[in-house]
Design a protein around this motif. Structure first.
Motif, PDB file in Angstrom:
ATOM      1  N   ILE A 360      -5.972   8.705   6.904  1.00  0.00           N
ATOM      2  CA  ILE A 360      -5.145   9.362   7.909  1.00  0.00           C
ATOM      3  C   ILE A 360      -3.811   8.627   7.997  1.00  0.00           C
ATOM      4  O   ILE A 360      -3.778   7.391   8.041  1.00  0.00           O
ATOM      5  CB  ILE A 360      -5.822   9.377   9.287  1.00  0.00           C
ATOM      6  N   LYS A 361      -2.739   9.378   8.063  1.00  0.00           N
ATOM      7  CA  LYS A 361      -1.398   8.799   8.170  1.00  0.00           C
ATOM      8  C   LYS A 361      -0.644   9.491   9.285  1.00  0.00           C
ATOM      9  O   LYS A 361      -0.651  10.727   9.386  1.00  0.00           O
ATOM     10  CB  LYS A 361      -0.645   8.959   6.847  1.00  0.00           C
ATOM     11  N   GLY A 362       0.025   8.697  10.156  1.00  0.00           N
ATOM     12  CA  GLY A 362       0.744   9.269  11.278  1.00  0.00           C
ATOM     13  C   GLY A 362       2.155   8.731  11.416  1.00  0.00           C
ATOM     14  O   GLY A 362       2.429   7.576  11.066  1.00  0.00           O
ATOM     15  N   ASP A 363       3.060   9.574  11.947  1.00  0.00           N
ATOM     16  CA  ASP A 363       4.433   9.206  12.279  1.00  0.00           C
ATOM     17  C   ASP A 363       4.649   9.442  13.768  1.00  0.00           C
ATOM     18  O   ASP A 363       4.335  10.522  14.283  1.00  0.00           O
ATOM     19  CB  ASP A 363       5.428  10.037  11.474  1.00  0.00           C
ATOM     20  N   ILE A 364       5.225   8.451  14.470  1.00  0.00           N
ATOM     21  CA  ILE A 364       5.308   8.453  15.929  1.00  0.00           C
ATOM     22  C   ILE A 364       6.762   8.458  16.379  1.00  0.00           C
ATOM     23  O   ILE A 364       7.607   7.753  15.819  1.00  0.00           O
ATOM     24  CB  ILE A 364       4.600   7.206  16.501  1.00  0.00           C
ATOM     25  N   ASP A 365       7.032   9.235  17.436  1.00  0.00           N
ATOM     26  CA  ASP A 365       8.357   9.243  18.051  1.00  0.00           C
ATOM     27  C   ASP A 365       8.191   9.401  19.553  1.00  0.00           C
ATOM     28  O   ASP A 365       7.931  10.497  20.047  1.00  0.00           O
ATOM     29  CB  ASP A 365       9.208  10.373  17.486  1.00  0.00           C
ATOM     30  N   GLY A 366       8.322   8.292  20.292  1.00  0.00           N
ATOM     31  CA  GLY A 366       8.128   8.310  21.730  1.00  0.00           C
ATOM     32  C   GLY A 366       9.417   8.463  22.507  1.00  0.00           C
ATOM     33  O   GLY A 366       9.530   7.928  23.615  1.00  0.00           O
ATOM     34  N   ALA A 367      10.385   9.188  21.974  1.00  0.00           N
ATOM     35  CA  ALA A 367      11.703   9.283  22.600  1.00  0.00           C
ATOM     36  C   ALA A 367      11.653   9.909  23.987  1.00  0.00           C
ATOM     37  O   ALA A 367      12.497   9.613  24.839  1.00  0.00           O
ATOM     38  CB  ALA A 367      12.639  10.094  21.708  1.00  0.00           C
ATOM     39  N   SER A 368      10.674  10.766  24.251  1.00  0.00           N
ATOM     40  CA  SER A 368      10.635  11.473  25.529  1.00  0.00           C
ATOM     41  C   SER A 368       9.823  10.753  26.602  1.00  0.00           C
ATOM     42  O   SER A 368       9.674  11.260  27.711  1.00  0.00           O
ATOM     43  CB  SER A 368      10.046  12.878  25.321  1.00  0.00           C
ATOM     44  N   VAL A 369       9.330   9.565  26.318  1.00  0.00           N
ATOM     45  CA  VAL A 369       8.466   8.853  27.260  1.00  0.00           C
ATOM     46  C   VAL A 369       9.282   8.256  28.392  1.00  0.00           C
ATOM     47  O   VAL A 369      10.363   7.687  28.173  1.00  0.00           O
ATOM     48  CB  VAL A 369       7.670   7.745  26.527  1.00  0.00           C
ATOM     49  N   ASP A 370       8.757   8.360  29.617  1.00  0.00           N
ATOM     50  CA  ASP A 370       9.404   7.787  30.795  1.00  0.00           C
ATOM     51  C   ASP A 370       9.352   6.258  30.707  1.00  0.00           C
ATOM     52  O   ASP A 370       8.260   5.677  30.686  1.00  0.00           O
ATOM     53  CB  ASP A 370       8.689   8.265  32.054  1.00  0.00           C
ATOM     54  N   PRO A 371      10.500   5.563  30.666  1.00  0.00           N
ATOM     55  CA  PRO A 371      10.499   4.098  30.530  1.00  0.00           C
ATOM     56  C   PRO A 371       9.981   3.374  31.770  1.00  0.00           C
ATOM     57  O   PRO A 371       9.727   2.169  31.716  1.00  0.00           O
ATOM     58  CB  PRO A 371      11.970   3.766  30.283  1.00  0.00           C
TER      59      PRO A 371
END
Length: 436
Positions: A360-371
């Motif tokens: 399994i391979k994944g790419d992550i982008d948490g740009a929309s997460v509340d800091p």
């Protein structure tokens, strides 16, 4: 909006009302004693994990333990309403562990950092049945895609509350539950455990309730729909379509679609949540071989979080295709793909032996997460990255003789990237005995 969704759910799980009712299970009750089952499960578990992260402390955890679980399920008394009880008692002993290598989850850890020498617990539930509908109250092990205990160690966790299951209508099963506390999987007599989340951690919420069901549309196609409310945390909805298409005597296609929609509710103790996660898996079987591919995607401002049964990732309340031995591939904005191969060695003269390999391979982008929220560790650049996992598994189940149903299972995982750099080995032996 939520009221509309709950109404839709209720309609969906009762949509088969025009179907004829199935024969009554209660009318065939044989009695409290005559219908009883008593089983003893022996489970031996070795767990070792090497953590290669530079800051890992400890860098290796390793434990070996043996557990026994005695389960008694009475029959139902005869009559229109049947009554019964379910009882269980379990215990485990430490075979190997030391200070600095504890923490696998097999055994509780004391203040000195050592695994306990032993643990024990007991519980039970009362039950009643009318026709094909059963209501239970007590220490239960529910299995639902929105609320399910972890089974990845010696014992499963249990939850205290009510559960109702019903199969009054042909092809339709209904499942509902309401729970107020937990017993952690590696704890003794404790039914006051908090119901927490795997990724947001401890939550001061008191109840979880759910309603759902599965309808067998055809012999090959089934649909499942669940809704749950985690008090002052979220409402979560789950849907599944599963389709099996035979092609010939030894060939078949299968498709499995899962989706979760999670929205904060009430005082939103885990913060603002608006997340949709879905997966689609397709499999092709030919003889002893099954080849599978899966795609999974998380959209929204939070990870696809789910109920934890002991404050760690010990729950099984995530039915997405790429949730695996180590990582769930469920970070905010994550897209992941899986390739899997299964081999049934019965075709080659070794019934009971099965092998599995997946990547399994994944790419992550948490740009929309509340800091500033509960998932702030995913925000900004910290929530961007890649991860992969490779799992290998072999399992053998004795098919006949005095040791029938004795099973041996070896699981090995290697993971690198965002979720951690680990190598993990699990060796599990189970031997169930039917006493009554």
């Amino acid at each position: 909006m939520h009221a509309i969704k709950w109404t839709t759910l209720a309609l969906a799980v009762t949509a088969a009302a025009s179907q004829s009712a199935v024969a009554s299970e209660q009318s065939e009750a044989t009695g409290f004693v005559d219908g009883s089952d008593l089983t003893l499960l022996n489970k031996n578990y070795y767990f070792a994990r090497d953590n290669h992260a530079s800051a890992a402390n400890p860098s290796r955890i390793e434990e070996w333990a043996h557990g026994m679980l005695l389960t008694y399920e009475s029959g139902f008394t005869q009559g229109t309403v049947g009554f019964g009880v379910d009882l269980h008692a379990g215990g485990a002993i430490k075979l190997d562990s030391g200070r600095g290598t504890s923490g696998t989850g097999l055994l509780p850890v004391d203040s000195d950092g050592r695994a306990a020498d032993e643990l024990g617990f007991a519980g039970g539930a009362v039950k009643l049945r009318i026709s094909n509908t059963t209501l239970k109250y007590g220490d239960l092990t529910p299995v639902a895609p929105v609320f399910s205990p972890g089974t990845g160690r010696i014992f499963a966790s249990t939850a205290n509350g009510f559960q109702l299951t019903s199969s009054e209508l042909e092809r339709l099963t209904v499942d509902a539950g309401y729970f107020t506390s937990l017993r952690d999987r590696n704890r003794s007599l404790n039914r006051d455990g908090d119901i927490s989340l795997v990724y947001a951690g401890g939550i001061d919420a008191e109840t979880v309730g759910y309603l759902g069901g599965t309808y067998q549309l055809t012999d090959s196609l089934s649909a499942t729909l669940y809704g749950s409310k985690y008090d002052d945390v979220w409402t979560q909805y789950y849907g599944n379509l599963n389709y099996a298409l035979p092609l010939s005597e030894d060939q078949a296609l299968s498709f499995d679609f899962n989706v979760y929609d999670t929205r904060d509710e009430g005082s939103a103790q885990a913060g603002d949540i608006n997340t949709t996660a879905w997966s689609l898996a397709a499999g092709y079987s030919i003889g002893a071989h099954t080849f599978s591919l899966a795609h999974q995607q998380v959209n929204g401002n939070a990870p696809m979080d789910y109920i934890s049964m002991d404050g760690t990732n010990a729950g099984d309340s995530i039915y997405l295709a790429n949730s695996s031995q180590w990582s769930d591939f469920n970070a905010p904005g994550e897209k992941s793909v899986q390739a899997r191969y299964d081999l049934n060695m019965a075709t080659y003269g070794v019934p009971g032996l099965s092998l599995m390999a997946r990547y399994i391979k994944g790419d992550i982008d948490g740009a929309s997460v509340d800091p500033d929220g509960a998932y702030a560790y995913y925000a900004g650049d910290a929530g961007k990255g890649k991860e992969w996992e490779r799992d290998l598994e072999a399992k053998y189940v004795v098919q006949d003789g005095d040791l029938k149903d004795l099973s041996f299972r070896v699981r090995y995982a290697t993971a690198r990237g965002f979720a951690g750099d680990i190598d993990e080995l699990r060796v599990i032996t189970e031997y169930p005995l039917d006493i009554l």
